[in-house]
Design a protein around this motif. Structure first.
Motif, short mmCIF file in Angstrom:
data_model
loop_
_atom_site.label_atom_id
_atom_site.label_comp_id
_atom_site.label_asym_id
_atom_site.label_seq_id
_atom_site.Cartn_x
_atom_site.Cartn_y
_atom_site.Cartn_z
N ALA A 134 27.85 -6.17 -101.40
CA ALA A 134 26.90 -7.24 -101.65
C ALA A 134 25.54 -6.70 -102.06
N SER A 138 23.67 -7.30 -105.67
CA SER A 138 22.30 -7.78 -105.77
C SER A 138 21.45 -6.85 -106.64
N VAL A 164 28.64 -13.23 -103.41
CA VAL A 164 29.61 -12.76 -102.41
C VAL A 164 30.22 -13.94 -101.67
N ILE A 329 34.94 -6.52 -104.63
CA ILE A 329 34.70 -7.53 -103.60
C ILE A 329 35.87 -8.49 -103.51
N GLY A 363 27.74 -11.68 -96.60
CA GLY A 363 27.14 -11.94 -97.90
C GLY A 363 25.63 -11.81 -97.94
#
Length: 471
Positions: A134, A138, A164, A329, A363
């Motif tokens: 995560a 980002s 996420v 993910i 997340g």
């Protein structure tokens, strides 16, 4: 949602002054920045680097530990240039956050899922694997947004800000785990409104407890932003209360007819919420942009001595990182969701607690740390943008989008949540609204929000699976 300017300010707060000149291995200085590159000759990474691979003094330190560049990324030899660029992208991504130390759990989680280890092991390993992924997601999003300008960058942040949670929820929705999806949506909102905002108020209040006069000091933020965002959260709360109220009123109808009515109401409401979110984006990014700008006294570069942050990755490199991370993910989320039923069957934990408490932590871990860092530095507008802005994304974008996706794939995802979840959400929005409406915060208010979050988490921890019904 918080706009591109907020992302840039948060990055500068975390990393300090952005460096525009970097010293290479032979002691000379090379310029790293997009402004110096010709658009026709721009490499994958978006900046220049040394063109040789000679082992001059400092070569290995530059190759292995430099978080800005690597030797050979601009070499005329493609057999040198492309491996060097791939290595540089990998290195910059790994060095983007200390949370990436947890990436060691990624292969372990995938192996555990493929080899069908015990459910607690599969869930735990993939749980910790998604946290650094995560953070990488980002980072890649910010790198792309930094090249697109404020409006498009804001839209990218809005799309991938809660990617996420969206990925995990899509995997769970396809598996028919609607209870987990609904709990994770409510949990993400509560996590941002109570846990993240409470930690920001508490830590920021402790570190900035005294003013220059030695008396008690309260941190301040824009009241216009707080009022607008809290109004939107109240609307989201109403959109979840109304389906529950309608379901209770339709007491004489047959169960199938009641479910059909709730589905129609939820899908219609979702369309309206998505429209309002798009209108909110236009409001925040175009027509009333100044309302969402942090106070000048808090973020002035002349006061902080910080320069504008320049992206470290080029657009194609950042997009590649984004795609690869999203795929990984998805694999980890698939294994984690598949282990939920077996984990719940042990009787030690409920589905509601997994969705409401654990999945949101996965997340939002990276943004939690970011918000606390900027709050400690007395930049509360930025912290508010992370906490409440992410809640608006979940309530007005992600949740309605999942309802529409469920409609498309034949899953009866609705806005009719468990009664206790709905009540907890409504009370949380009410408490947060009263807390932020004066535009000031202190550590006592932070402790209050944290206390409410712990009470709600404890209530769901002691509730067995299936005990919380919908009425």
């Amino acid at each position: 949602m918080f706009n591109l300017r907020t992302r840039d300010q948060i990055r500068r707060v975390e990393t300090g002054k952005s460096t525009s000149n970097t010293t290479n291995g032979n002691g000379s200085t090379s310029q790293f920045g997009f402004s110096s590159m010709d658009g026709e000759r721009q490499p994958l990474l978006g900046h220049q680097a040394t063109t040789t691979l000679h082992a001059e003094p400092g070569f290995w330190r530059h190759l292995l530990f430099s978080a800005k560049s690597s030797p050979g990324t601009n070499s005329p030899n493609p057999f040198v240039r492309w491996p060097a660029q791939v290595w540089n992208v990998t290195k910059i991504t790994l060095f983007s956050s200390w949370i990436n130390l947890l990436l060691v759990f990624v292969p372990l989680g995938i192996v555990a899922g493929e080899l069908k280890w015990g459910a607690p092991w599969v869930f735990t390993l993939n749980f910790f694997a998604i946290i650094p992924l995560a953070a990488v997601l980002s980072f890649a999003t910010e790198e792309i947004a930094g090249r697109l300008g404020e409006t498009l960058g804001g839209l990218v942040n809005a799309t991938f800000g809660n990617a996420v949670e969206l990925i995990v929820s899509i995997v769970a929705l396809r598996a028919g785990e609607i209870e987990v999806v609904q709990s994770s949506m409510i949990g993400s909102i509560l996590s941002n409104l109570l846990l993240v905002l409470g930690m920001c108020f508490f830590l920021g209040g402790i570190y900035n407890m005294r003013g220059q006069d030695g008396h008690g000091h309260e941190q301040s933020f824009s009241t216009a932003t707080a009022q607008t965002t809290c109004s939107l959260m109240t609307l989201a709360s109403a959109s979840m209360i109304l389906p529950a109220a309608l379901y209770g009123v339709l007491s004489q109808a047959e169960e199938d007819n009641k479910q059909a009515s709730i589905l129609v109401l939820s899908r219609g409401t979702s369309i309206i919420l998505l429209f309002l979110y798009c209108l909110y984006l236009y409001f925040a990014l175009r027509t009333h942009q100044k309302l969402f700008e942090p106070e000048v006294s808090q973020v002035s570069d002349s006061d902080t001595g910080e320069e504008e942050h320049e992206p470290l990755l080029g657009p194609w490199a950042a997009a590649l990182v984004l795609v690869v991370t999203t795929l990984v993910i998805s694999v980890c989320a698939d294994h984690m969701v598949d282990s939920i039923d077996a984990l719940v069957a042990t009787g030690k934990i409920s589905k509601t607690f997994i969705g409401l408490i654990l999945i949101p932590i996965v997340g939002n871990a990276a943004e939690h740390v970011t918000a606390c860092v900027v709050a400690i530095k007395d930049k509360m507008d930025l912290a508010m943008g992370v906490a409440i802005g992410s809640s608006i994304q979940i309530a007005l974008l992600v949740t309605p989008a999942l309802v529409m996706l469920g409609w498309a794939i034949g899953q009866p995802m609705t806005l009719h949540f468990e009664t206790f979840e709905t009540v907890a959400f409504a009370l949380s929005v009410l408490v947060v609204t009263y807390t932020v409406q004066d535009g000031k915060s202190n550590y006592l208010e932070g402790a209050m929000l944290l206390g409410l979050y712990i009470i709600i988490a404890l209530a769901f921890w002691v509730s067995p699976t299936g005990a919380l019904g919908k009425v």
